[in-house]
Design a protein around this motif. Structure first.
Motif, mmCIF file in Angstrom:
data_model
loop_
_atom_site.group_PDB
_atom_site.id
_atom_site.type_symbol
_atom_site.label_atom_id
_atom_site.label_comp_id
_atom_site.label_asym_id
_atom_site.label_seq_id
_atom_site.Cartn_x
_atom_site.Cartn_y
_atom_site.Cartn_z
ATOM 1 N N ARG A 21 1.139 -1.208 0.188
ATOM 2 C CA ARG A 21 0.134 0.132 0.535
ATOM 3 C C ARG A 21 0.709 1.398 -0.191
ATOM 4 N N PRO A 22 0.489 2.238 -0.407
ATOM 5 C CA PRO A 22 0.856 3.827 -0.600
ATOM 6 C C PRO A 22 1.174 4.083 0.903
ATOM 7 N N LYS A 23 1.331 3.368 1.833
ATOM 8 C CA LYS A 23 1.632 3.897 3.880
ATOM 9 C C LYS A 23 1.603 2.913 4.733
ATOM 10 N N ILE A 24 2.146 2.481 5.625
ATOM 11 C CA ILE A 24 1.473 0.982 6.652
ATOM 12 C C ILE A 24 -0.068 1.639 7.136
ATOM 13 N N ASP A 25 -0.889 0.874 6.825
ATOM 14 C CA ASP A 25 -1.707 1.295 7.352
ATOM 15 C C ASP A 25 -1.982 0.043 9.079
ATOM 16 N N TRP A 26 -1.668 1.233 9.524
ATOM 17 C CA TRP A 26 -2.157 1.125 11.192
ATOM 18 C C TRP A 26 -3.531 0.135 11.649
ATOM 19 N N LYS A 27 -5.074 0.620 10.580
ATOM 20 C CA LYS A 27 -5.769 0.525 11.483
ATOM 21 C C LYS A 27 -6.210 -1.493 11.410
ATOM 22 N N ARG A 28 -4.735 -1.874 10.107
ATOM 23 C CA ARG A 28 -5.040 -3.431 10.046
ATOM 24 C C ARG A 28 -4.567 -4.116 11.665
ATOM 25 N N VAL A 29 -2.874 -2.869 11.194
ATOM 26 C CA VAL A 29 -2.115 -3.654 12.394
ATOM 27 C C VAL A 29 -3.482 -3.943 14.005
ATOM 28 N N TRP A 30 -4.206 -3.089 14.473
ATOM 29 C CA TRP A 30 -5.435 -2.940 15.479
ATOM 30 C C TRP A 30 -6.270 -3.131 15.347
ATOM 31 N N PHE A 31 -6.290 -3.954 14.215
ATOM 32 C CA PHE A 31 -7.837 -4.739 14.181
ATOM 33 C C PHE A 31 -7.362 -6.219 14.250
ATOM 34 N N ALA A 32 -6.110 -6.558 14.277
ATOM 35 C CA ALA A 32 -6.195 -7.745 14.285
ATOM 36 C C ALA A 32 -5.382 -8.175 15.295
ATOM 37 N N PHE A 33 -4.596 -7.176 15.998
ATOM 38 C CA PHE A 33 -4.033 -7.330 17.673
ATOM 39 C C PHE A 33 -5.714 -7.316 17.953
ATOM 40 N N GLY A 34 -6.776 -6.337 18.220
ATOM 41 C CA GLY A 34 -7.818 -6.106 19.019
ATOM 42 C C GLY A 34 -8.765 -7.846 18.960
ATOM 43 N N LEU A 35 -8.495 -8.139 18.059
ATOM 44 C CA LEU A 35 -9.670 -9.267 17.462
ATOM 45 C C LEU A 35 -9.181 -10.253 18.075
ATOM 46 N N TRP A 36 -7.756 -11.165 17.815
ATOM 47 C CA TRP A 36 -7.147 -12.143 18.688
ATOM 48 C C TRP A 36 -6.576 -11.457 19.655
ATOM 49 N N GLY A 37 -6.564 -10.553 20.187
ATOM 50 C CA GLY A 37 -6.198 -10.823 21.725
ATOM 51 C C GLY A 37 -7.795 -10.398 22.286
ATOM 52 N N ALA A 38 -8.734 -10.485 21.767
ATOM 53 C CA ALA A 38 -10.313 -10.267 22.357
ATOM 54 C C ALA A 38 -10.328 -11.908 22.743
ATOM 55 N N LEU A 39 -10.417 -12.856 21.534
ATOM 56 C CA LEU A 39 -10.390 -13.674 21.621
ATOM 57 C C LEU A 39 -9.723 -14.987 22.502
ATOM 58 N N THR A 40 -8.489 -14.075 22.770
ATOM 59 C CA THR A 40 -7.844 -14.930 22.933
ATOM 60 C C THR A 40 -7.949 -14.842 24.981
ATOM 61 N N LEU A 41 -8.218 -13.488 25.282
ATOM 62 C CA LEU A 41 -8.964 -13.166 26.578
ATOM 63 C C LEU A 41 -10.231 -14.539 26.774
ATOM 64 N N ILE A 42 -10.950 -14.436 25.967
ATOM 65 C CA ILE A 42 -12.432 -14.183 26.141
ATOM 66 C C ILE A 42 -12.113 -16.362 25.972
ATOM 67 N N ILE A 43 -11.385 -16.870 25.361
ATOM 68 C CA ILE A 43 -11.068 -18.529 25.273
ATOM 69 C C ILE A 43 -10.391 -18.920 26.566
ATOM 70 N N THR A 44 -9.405 -17.726 26.874
ATOM 71 C CA THR A 44 -8.734 -18.555 28.367
ATOM 72 C C THR A 44 -10.028 -18.209 29.798
ATOM 73 N N LEU A 45 -10.119 -16.960 29.864
ATOM 74 C CA LEU A 45 -11.526 -17.018 30.699
ATOM 75 C C LEU A 45 -11.836 -17.978 30.730
ATOM 76 N N VAL A 46 -12.550 -18.148 29.528
ATOM 77 C CA VAL A 46 -13.788 -19.873 29.425
ATOM 78 C C VAL A 46 -13.042 -20.490 29.841
ATOM 79 N N ASP A 47 -11.788 -21.056 30.152
ATOM 80 C CA ASP A 47 -11.272 -22.218 30.092
ATOM 81 C C ASP A 47 -10.919 -22.093 32.249
#
Length: 317
Positions: A99-125
């Motif tokens: 892309r013409p420049k680094i898309d930080w929104k993509r970085v934060w979306f992936a970070f937030g999605l997997w961070g939230a899922l990891t937190l939920i999975i761990t708390l459920v376990d």
């Protein structure tokens, strides 16, 4: 396209070999402080008595241990960027994204999605199997851990992404002039370098299915999205949340995390579910959000050197 950008710079394959060897050397030299700290704490015999890795990683105070383990990755990341410019004449953006420049929104979306899922999975376990967890929280050591982890874990994960899904993906891609070869090679090398992790020592060789499978997943993210942003965000969330949330006596990151995992790890569904179920679901989510199409071409197609054509067009204009 992401891989083809490397054709615009000095891309002879010997350059990738030289830089890779220098990176290995720098990473190795940066491990000296960890070795010195071990010798200072336990004496010179600690490195010659065949102690297993998980035991070595528990010798030092956990926060000091984490800092010294992550330091080589920070040094190697800085060296990679310097060598990229010196040896290839290439800038950081060109091994990050098409892309013409680094898309930080993509970085934060992936970070937030997997961070939230990891937190939920761990708390459920934890709710389902509380006997497998020990509350490990101590305020002051945890706050120190947060500072170290927030600064250095993203440097560690970024180094791995820039080296494998960025630098070597482009190197193998310009060599083979296709996409499947760099995807396969970077995933196997990425997984292979995790072979000496204490997790593999504890679980067995089947753990390599997870590491190589994770490499494939991150490589597919990079090729389909034409950049590292999603892989950078996912990898940072995976390691950072793990370091802060759960530790165990048999992992490389033995930290002052909130919980300590007391369960005995078993090779089975815990290894296969992320690779066979979770990663495909995540790919589906990313594909829908970013409207990925033409999977066959993006994963298996040719890599065409269009740099000369672009130069000729520019001269013609």
């Amino acid at each position: 396209m992401f891989i083809a950008q490397a054709f615009k710079f000095r891309h002879e394959f010997w350059r990738y070999i030289v830089v890779s060897l220098l990176i290995i050397l720098i990473h190795t030299l940066a491990q000296v402080p960890f070795m010195v700290a071990l010798i200072f704490k336990e004496g010179p015999d600690i490195l010659a008595q065949g102690t297993d890795q998980s035991a070595l990683f528990s010798v030092l105070e956990p926060n000091l241990n984490l800092f010294l383990l992550l330091l080589p990755f920070a040094a190697a990341l800085g060296a990679l960027f310097l060598l990229l410019k010196a040896v290839h004449g290439q800038n950081r953006k060109s091994i990050t994204t098409a892309r013409p420049k680094i898309d930080w929104k993509r970085v934060w979306f992936a970070f937030g999605l997997w961070g939230a899922l990891t937190l939920i999975i761990t708390l459920v376990d934890y709710y389902v199997s509380p006997e497998n967890y020990l509350l490990n929280f101590k305020l002051v050591p945890f706050l120190i851990l947060v500072v170290i982890a927030v600064i250095f874990v993203p440097l560690q994960t970024s180094f791995e992404e820039y080296l494998f899904r960025g630098y070597l993906m482009q190197g193998f891609g310009t060599l083979a002039k296709n996409r499947w070869f760099p995807l396969l090679m970077t995933s196997v090398i990425f997984g292979g370098l995790h072979y000496f992790n204490p997790e593999v020592e504890k679980i067995g060789d089947i753990a390599m299915v997870y590491y190589i499978g994770t490499g494939l997943f991150l490589g597919i993210l990079t090729l389909m999205d034409d950049g590292l942003e999603l892989a950078l965000g996912f990898h940072a969330a995976n390691n950072l949340i793990s370091a802060l949330l759960v530790t165990a006596d048999w992992t490389a990151f033995q930290t002052h995390s909130i919980f300590k995992d007391l369960s005995d790890p078993a090779a089975g569904f815990d290894i296969l579910i992320p690779v066979l179920v979770v990663y495909p679901i995540l790919l589906f989510v990313f594909a829908k959000k970013y409207k990925w199409t033409n999977w066959k071409e993006r994963l298996f197609g040719e890599v065409v050197d269009t740099s000369h054509a672009a130069e000729m067009e520019e001269l013609g204009n």
